[in-house]
Design a protein around this motif. Structure first.
Motif, mmCIF file in Angstrom:
data_model
loop_
_atom_site.group_PDB
_atom_site.id
_atom_site.type_symbol
_atom_site.label_atom_id
_atom_site.label_comp_id
_atom_site.label_asym_id
_atom_site.label_seq_id
_atom_site.Cartn_x
_atom_site.Cartn_y
_atom_site.Cartn_z
ATOM 1 N N LYS A 1 66.012 26.497 4.919
ATOM 2 C CA LYS A 1 65.050 25.432 4.670
ATOM 3 C C LYS A 1 64.165 25.263 5.903
ATOM 4 O O LYS A 1 64.652 25.272 7.031
ATOM 5 N N VAL A 2 62.852 25.161 5.662
ATOM 6 C CA VAL A 2 61.885 24.962 6.738
ATOM 7 C C VAL A 2 61.037 23.725 6.447
ATOM 8 O O VAL A 2 60.932 23.280 5.305
ATOM 9 N N GLU A 3 60.462 23.181 7.513
ATOM 10 C CA GLU A 3 59.532 22.064 7.404
ATOM 11 C C GLU A 3 58.138 22.600 7.703
ATOM 12 O O GLU A 3 57.939 23.280 8.709
ATOM 13 N N ALA B 1 45.589 20.102 5.861
ATOM 14 C CA ALA B 1 44.994 19.335 4.757
ATOM 15 C C ALA B 1 46.026 19.245 3.626
ATOM 16 O O ALA B 1 46.851 20.144 3.462
ATOM 17 N N PRO B 2 45.993 18.185 2.839
ATOM 18 C CA PRO B 2 46.982 18.008 1.773
ATOM 19 C C PRO B 2 46.944 19.120 0.722
ATOM 20 O O PRO B 2 45.890 19.641 0.386
ATOM 21 N N LYS C 1 50.933 16.581 2.829
ATOM 22 C CA LYS C 1 50.671 17.343 4.055
ATOM 23 C C LYS C 1 51.977 17.826 4.688
ATOM 24 O O LYS C 1 51.966 18.480 5.711
ATOM 25 N N PHE C 2 53.109 17.452 4.090
ATOM 26 C CA PHE C 2 54.426 17.834 4.599
ATOM 27 C C PHE C 2 55.242 18.414 3.449
ATOM 28 O O PHE C 2 55.348 17.803 2.386
ATOM 29 N N ILE C 3 55.791 19.602 3.662
ATOM 30 C CA ILE C 3 56.607 20.263 2.641
ATOM 31 C C ILE C 3 57.918 20.696 3.284
ATOM 32 O O ILE C 3 57.914 21.261 4.381
ATOM 33 N N GLU C 4 59.000 20.440 2.586
ATOM 34 C CA GLU C 4 60.295 20.955 3.015
ATOM 35 C C GLU C 4 60.755 21.881 1.901
ATOM 36 O O GLU C 4 60.882 21.451 0.743
ATOM 37 N N ALA C 5 60.931 23.168 2.226
ATOM 38 C CA ALA C 5 61.252 24.161 1.204
ATOM 39 C C ALA C 5 62.011 25.322 1.843
ATOM 40 O O ALA C 5 62.149 25.391 3.067
ATOM 41 N N VAL C 6 62.475 26.244 1.013
ATOM 42 C CA VAL C 6 63.206 27.421 1.487
ATOM 43 C C VAL C 6 62.204 28.543 1.762
ATOM 44 O O VAL C 6 61.352 28.851 0.926
ATOM 45 N N ALA D 1 49.712 23.726 10.070
ATOM 46 C CA ALA D 1 49.639 23.169 11.420
ATOM 47 C C ALA D 1 50.904 23.515 12.198
ATOM 48 O O ALA D 1 50.849 23.849 13.380
ATOM 49 N N LYS D 2 52.062 23.447 11.521
ATOM 50 C CA LYS D 2 53.334 23.749 12.176
ATOM 51 C C LYS D 2 54.357 24.092 11.107
ATOM 52 O O LYS D 2 54.405 23.455 10.059
#
Length: 153
Positions: free
Chosen positions: A100-102, A107-108, A113-118, A144-145
């Motif tokens: 899992k990564v953040e 941009a949305p 604008k933030f996703i937590e997924a594999v 962005a990161k």
């Protein structure tokens, strides 16, 4: 302050890292009132204080010869890059495939604008994720990161 190229410093330190089975993740030089050369390392099983000290002691005489600051004083730091370090290199991405990564976006995307997924994979321009069964393809230029997700029990 004038500083030698990071690539030259890396080339001088790499044989010692190879000998000690240490990966040099990144080298950075921060200028200012207290200039510092920081070498971020990783090792199978994780970095501890003893590993940092051992590598510091091994590279110190080599850096004296290389003289990265042309005689100007600086502080040498050897550190773990940390659990939340951004994924930058191909090796970073490969280590995290299936984990899992953040992801923080500039941009949305679908209002977020933030996703937590594999992390499923990557190539030169894109990152491939799976979020709740949905496959996502994100352009690296829009990220962005991206870093490993840290989960606390």
């Amino acid at each position: 302050m004038k500083v030698k190229p990071i690539e030259e410093i890396q080339n001088a330190l790499q044989p010692i890292a190879d000998e000690l089975s240490i990966e040099i993740v990144e080298i950075e030089f921060k200028q200012g009132r207290e200039p510092a050369l920081t070498v971020y390392i990783d090792i199978e099983g994780g970095v501890d204080l003893n590993t940092c000290e051992k590598f510091h002691n091994a590279i110190d005489p080599v850096l004296d010869e290389v003289d990265p600051t042309f005689g100007a004083p600086y502080t040498l730091n050897v550190s773990s890059p940390g659990l939340d370090r951004p994924l930058k290199t191909d090796r970073d991405y490969k280590k995290c495939i299936g984990e899992k990564v953040e992801v923080k976006l500039y941009a949305p995307l679908k209002g977020k604008k933030f996703i937590e997924a594999v992390l499923k994979g990557h190539d030169e321009t894109c990152v491939y994720l799976e979020d709740k069964g949905e496959e996502l393809k994100l352009e690296k230029a829009k990220i962005a990161k991206i870093c490993r997700a840290i989960e606390f029990d």
